[in-house]
Design a protein around this motif. Structure first.
Motif, PDB file in Angstrom:
ATOM      1  N   ALA A  79      -0.897   2.673   5.570  1.00  0.00           N
ATOM      2  CA  ALA A  79      -1.788   1.570   5.959  1.00  0.00           C
ATOM      3  C   ALA A  79      -1.655   1.186   7.426  1.00  0.00           C
ATOM      4  CB  ALA A  79      -1.522   0.355   5.080  1.00  0.00           C
ATOM      5  N   SER A  91      -8.256   2.858   7.367  1.00  0.00           N
ATOM      6  CA  SER A  91      -8.055   3.270   5.982  1.00  0.00           C
ATOM      7  C   SER A  91      -6.626   3.735   5.778  1.00  0.00           C
ATOM      8  CB  SER A  91      -9.025   4.406   5.636  1.00  0.00           C
ATOM      9  OG  SER A  91      -8.798   5.520   6.482  1.00  0.00           O
ATOM     10  N   PRO A  92      -6.173   3.826   4.513  1.00  0.00           N
ATOM     11  CA  PRO A  92      -4.837   4.340   4.218  1.00  0.00           C
ATOM     12  C   PRO A  92      -4.740   5.818   4.543  1.00  0.00           C
ATOM     13  CG  PRO A  92      -5.940   3.564   2.218  1.00  0.00           C
ATOM     14  CD  PRO A  92      -6.895   3.395   3.340  1.00  0.00           C
ATOM     15  N   VAL A 101       1.416   2.773  -1.814  1.00  0.00           N
ATOM     16  CA  VAL A 101       0.244   2.045  -2.307  1.00  0.00           C
ATOM     17  C   VAL A 101      -0.131   1.015  -1.245  1.00  0.00           C
ATOM     18  CG1 VAL A 101      -0.666   0.502  -4.075  1.00  0.00           C
ATOM     19  CG2 VAL A 101       0.887   2.362  -4.723  1.00  0.00           C
ATOM     20  N   SER A 102      -1.360   1.059  -0.796  1.00  0.00           N
ATOM     21  CA  SER A 102      -1.841   0.100   0.203  1.00  0.00           C
ATOM     22  C   SER A 102      -2.689  -0.946  -0.488  1.00  0.00           C
ATOM     23  CB  SER A 102      -2.673   0.820   1.278  1.00  0.00           C
ATOM     24  OG  SER A 102      -1.909   1.823   1.903  1.00  0.00           O
ATOM     25  N   ARG A 103      -2.439  -2.209  -0.187  1.00  0.00           N
ATOM     26  CA  ARG A 103      -3.159  -3.304  -0.823  1.00  0.00           C
ATOM     27  C   ARG A 103      -3.943  -4.093   0.222  1.00  0.00           C
ATOM     28  NH1 ARG A 103       1.753  -2.875  -3.469  1.00  0.00           N
ATOM     29  NH2 ARG A 103       1.632  -2.714  -5.753  1.00  0.00           N
ATOM     30  N   TYR A 104      -5.196  -4.394  -0.084  1.00  0.00           N
ATOM     31  CA  TYR A 104      -6.043  -5.183   0.801  1.00  0.00           C
ATOM     32  C   TYR A 104      -6.707  -6.290  -0.014  1.00  0.00           C
ATOM     33  CZ  TYR A 104      -5.602  -1.013   3.724  1.00  0.00           C
ATOM     34  OH  TYR A 104      -5.114   0.037   4.449  1.00  0.00           O
ATOM     35  N   ASN A 105      -6.573  -7.513   0.427  1.00  0.00           N
ATOM     36  CA  ASN A 105      -7.224  -8.639  -0.228  1.00  0.00           C
ATOM     37  C   ASN A 105      -8.446  -9.013   0.594  1.00  0.00           C
ATOM     38  OD1 ASN A 105      -8.036 -10.961  -1.482  1.00  0.00           O
ATOM     39  ND2 ASN A 105      -5.992 -11.912  -1.541  1.00  0.00           N
ATOM     40  N   PRO A 164     -11.349  -1.961   5.428  1.00  0.00           N
ATOM     41  CA  PRO A 164     -11.168  -3.175   4.618  1.00  0.00           C
ATOM     42  C   PRO A 164     -10.972  -4.437   5.445  1.00  0.00           C
ATOM     43  CG  PRO A 164      -9.203  -1.809   4.571  1.00  0.00           C
ATOM     44  CD  PRO A 164     -10.249  -0.999   5.264  1.00  0.00           C
TER      45      PRO A 164
END
Length: 374
Positions: free
Chosen positions: A49, A54-55, A74-78, A207
């Protein structure tokens, strides 16, 4: 009786040969003993990330050692944390400037550099055709990018820059203005433009992106505050008025004239023409052969050009010379149809698709940007 053998003399080994052999042995032992996944996992974790768009997309390799393999990152985007406001600088909102480019104009790049929006919040994306002109434009573009990103002042450097090359042949061999605007060339030309715009958009929209500014490669003059001025209207799609400077022989001085006729309000006549069309036919604006009698934003500027720059008008069709779009509009699925969509194509089809999704375009008839004059 066997005769006893004399002393055996061994040939002395070269010290350099012994040294090379020792190094090879150490390397082989390290290669066999080191866990296969350890270094790779650390590299993946360090880059997970980290890219602004992008990842990472490289494949995850399983460990060949007896040890347990580390899981892929694991990449997380809120997306609830991505703000899109009328004060994008105050909110530190990321802007993606996208430009389909067939020719490189130095004036375009110089104008881009003058934009006062913080460059560290701007990502640039370009797509160029794979032909001779595209190769020349790519070379010129890369030269300017190198000057800016490597040796230029820190404040001028952009967050990141992406260059794409089209994976299809352009329908027109010439990019001369007279050839581009022939009516018989419009469907194929604008379908190809749609594919280029979609490729560029789907590849670069990240994102964290709040705004997308579509800016044609032949827009050579805008206010430095273009991004924050358009965003201040807090509209999902905002189109300024595109004009062109030229020498007026009658007045014997420099003058300006409307250029982009794709910013319009629909008319009963245009709807009547569309109702009689076949499913694969498209409506085109700005051609005497197809008089639609739409209200064109190009002609909504008062004589003398001293109208209120903040004036807003609703639009049914938009052009792509300069267009600010909230990223959520594209995330909802509004793209540039390369096929007849309600008899509209490319940017005008995008406006129709956005309206079907509940996003309504707005025009600024007195806020001007300027197109290169060939």
């Amino acid at each position: 009786m066997a005769r006893p053998l004399g002393p055996v003399r061994l040939k002395k080994t070269n010290p350099i040969t012994l040294l090379i052999g020792a190094i090879l042995c150490i390397f082989i032992i390290y290669f066999l003993a080191a866990p296969a996944s350890s270094d790779f996992s650390k590299a993946r974790k360090s880059t997970a990330a980290s890219h602004p768009l992008s990842p990472p997309t490289s494949p995850f390799r399983k460990s060949n050692s007896k040890g347990k393999a580390s899981p892929p990152p694991v990449s997380r985007y809120n997306l609830n944390n991505v703000t899109i406001t009328s004060d994008p600088i105050g909110g530190r909102e990321n802007v993606l400037i996208l430009t389909p480019m067939a020719r490189f104009y130095q004036e375009y790049w110089d104008n881009l550099m003058k934009l006062s929006y913080p460059h560290e919040l701007i990502t640039l994306g370009f797509i160029l055709p794979k032909n001779k002109e595209g190769n020349s434009a790519t070379t010129a573009l890369q030269e300017q990018i190198a000057k800016t990103q490597k040796s230029g002042p820190e404040k001028d450097r952009f967050k990141s820059i992406i260059i794409l090359r089209q994976d299809f042949e352009p329908p027109l061999q010439s990019q001369d203005e007279s050839e581009r605007h022939k009516m018989q060339n419009q469907r194929d030309r604008r379908a190809a433009m749609s594919k280029a715009r979609n490729s560029l958009l789907f590849t670069t929209l990240g994102p964290a992106t709040s705004w997308v500014l579509w800016l044609d490669a032949d827009i050579v003059e805008t206010p430095p505050t273009l991004i924050q001025d358009l965003a201040a209207h807090d509209k999902p799609i905002v189109a300024p008025n595109c004009y062109q400077r030229y020498y007026n022989a009658d007045k014997k001085k420099m003058d300006e004239r409307p250029y982009d006729f794709n910013n319009w309000q629909d008319s009963p006549k245009a709807q009547e023409i569309a109702a009689q069309m076949g499913p694969d036919d498209i409506l085109l604006e700005g051609y005497a052969e197809m008089a639609t009698y739409r209200a064109l934003m190009a002609y909504m500027t008062p004589e003398g050009g001293d109208g209120d720059v903040h004036q807003e008008v609703p639009l049914d069709g938009v052009g792509g010379t300069a267009l600010l779009v909230k990223a959520d509009v594209h995330r909802d699925g509004a793209m540039f149809p390369p096929f007849p969509f309600y008899h509209l194509i490319e940017t005008e089809g995008f406006a129709k698709m956005a309206k079907r999704l509940g996003w309504h375009p707005t025009g600024l008839p007195n806020y001007k940007v300027y197109h290169y004059n060939e």
